[in-house]
Enzyme design. Structure first.
Site, PDB file in Angstrom:
ATOM      1  N   PRO A   2      -5.645  -4.192  -5.484  1.00 30.95           N
ATOM      2  CA  PRO A   2      -5.641  -5.221  -4.442  1.00 30.95           C
ATOM      3  C   PRO A   2      -6.558  -6.392  -4.803  1.00 30.95           C
ATOM      4  O   PRO A   2      -7.601  -6.215  -5.426  1.00 30.95           O
ATOM      5  CB  PRO A   2      -6.195  -4.510  -3.213  1.00 30.95           C
ATOM      6  N   TYR A   3      -6.102  -7.558  -4.414  1.00 31.69           N
ATOM      7  CA  TYR A   3      -6.873  -8.785  -4.582  1.00 31.69           C
ATOM      8  C   TYR A   3      -6.828  -9.513  -3.254  1.00 31.69           C
ATOM      9  O   TYR A   3      -5.751  -9.786  -2.723  1.00 31.69           O
ATOM     10  CB  TYR A   3      -6.254  -9.638  -5.685  1.00 31.69           C
TER      11      TYR A   3
END
Length: 69
Positions: A2-3
């Site tokens: 995830p970013y």
């Protein structure tokens, strides 16, 4: 991996507040999406208030107007 990109205006956001945001968002991704914290990336961008707008107006001008009242 995830970013998450958080954008805030550049109005006195402290390092402590940034750390709280990073920790809090990481914890949400761990709890809700079961992501690993070691692969979760959080980026905080501070945007100058002259580059931020809402309701058809530049935020810096709206803020200036409020402060003049």
């Amino acid at each position: 991996m995830p970013y998450v990109n958080i954008k805030v205006t550049d109005e006195n956001v402290t390092d402590h507040q940034k750390q709280q945001l990073i920790k809090g968002v990481t914890n949400l991704l761990v709890e809700i999406l079961h992501k690993k914290p070691e692969t979760t990336h959080i980026v905080i961008d501070e945007v100058p208030i002259t580059n931020w707008g809402f309701n058809g107006k530049q935020y810096s001008q709206s803020k200036k107007f409020k402060n003049e009242k």
